[in-house]
Design an enzyme around this catalytic site. Structure first.
Site, short mmCIF file in Angstrom:
data_model
loop_
_atom_site.label_atom_id
_atom_site.label_comp_id
_atom_site.label_asym_id
_atom_site.label_seq_id
_atom_site.Cartn_x
_atom_site.Cartn_y
_atom_site.Cartn_z
CG LEU A 56 -2.03 -0.96 1.39
CD1 LEU A 56 -2.74 -0.75 2.72
CD2 LEU A 56 -3.02 -0.83 0.24
CG ASP A 57 0.20 4.40 -2.73
OD1 ASP A 57 0.94 3.57 -3.29
OD2 ASP A 57 -0.71 5.01 -3.32
CB ALA A 58 3.82 6.00 2.71
CB THR A 60 -3.09 4.13 0.86
OG1 THR A 60 -2.97 4.95 -0.30
CG2 THR A 60 -4.42 3.39 0.80
CG HIS A 154 0.59 6.22 -6.98
ND1 HIS A 154 1.24 7.42 -7.11
CD2 HIS A 154 1.06 5.68 -5.83
CE1 HIS A 154 2.07 7.60 -6.10
NE2 HIS A 154 1.98 6.54 -5.30
#
Length: 221
Positions: A56-58, A60, A154
């Protein structure tokens, strides 16, 4: 399981897997400027692992699958590779899509310049599909449910901004940052592995929860 003082919310625990509710702002891997991460908070097993089964994105928050054994990691990777997974996200976006639901199929390509990198919709990119539906509208904002049928970097952020024209609230890359941070949650994760289905649902961060309450969301359901 976790290093002392570094515990994370556990949504599901089995002998072979964990599903965590990753906080917004916490990276999954350490980096040159980031020492604190999900990976560094986990206590290493003498035989190796645990391992992140996906990313996961940081910025998110939400459901993140951890494999506690190497065989479990291989099973999870196979499930993601062959799409025996279901990833449902919540996002609050700036603007109002003209319809109440739809599907985005714009291919995504990574593009870099002197300001950094981002994903753009480009015919030369990797196939990506996001199904979406409106859960609420209020004061120029829209609460969306996003069904990510592919797992591109993303994907939710780029598709909301470029394809729908509604960047996610608090997105510093594809929209405009805000003090409350990125309003994107990996709400539900289901992964089918041999002999079981792993499923969990994450609650939003306090900042996102406060925004969702304006839409009438009740944390009890």
């Amino acid at each position: 399981m976790f290093r002392e003082g570094c515990a994370l919310p556990v949504l599901l625990e089995t002998p072979r897997f964990l599903i965590l509710n990753k906080p917004a702002g916490l990276a999954v891997h350490p980096g040159p400027s980031t020492r604190d991460s999900v990976e560094t908070r986990l206590v290493p097993h003498p035989r190796g692992g645990p391992w992140l089964a996906h990313r996961l994105d940081a910025d998110t928050a939400g459901c993140l699958l951890i494999a506690r054994r190497k065989t479990a990691l291989l099973e999870a990777q196979d499930a993601f590779r062959h799409r025996r997974t279901h990833k449902l996200y919540w996002a609050v976006v700036v603007g109002n899509p003209p319809e109440d639901s739809g599907s985005i199929t714009g291919p995504l390509l990574k593009r870099s310049d002197r300001n950094g990198w981002r994903m753009v919709v480009d015919a030369n990119g990797d196939n990506a599909r996001t199904d979406w539906r409106v859960l609420g509208r209020k004061d120029g904002l829209c609460w969306l449910e996003l069904d990510l049928l592919t797992g591109r970097t993303h994907q939710a952020r780029a598709h909301c901004a470029a394809a729908l024209g509604t960047p996610i609230l608090g997105d510093p890359v594809y929209g405009t940052s805000c003090p409350a941070g990125l309003h994107l949650l990996a709400r539900r994760l289901e992964v089918t592995v041999p002999e079981s289905v792993l499923a969990a649902e994450a609650s939003p961060s306090p900042a996102m929860a406060a925004t969702l309450k304006d839409f009438g969301w009740d944390s009890q359901f």
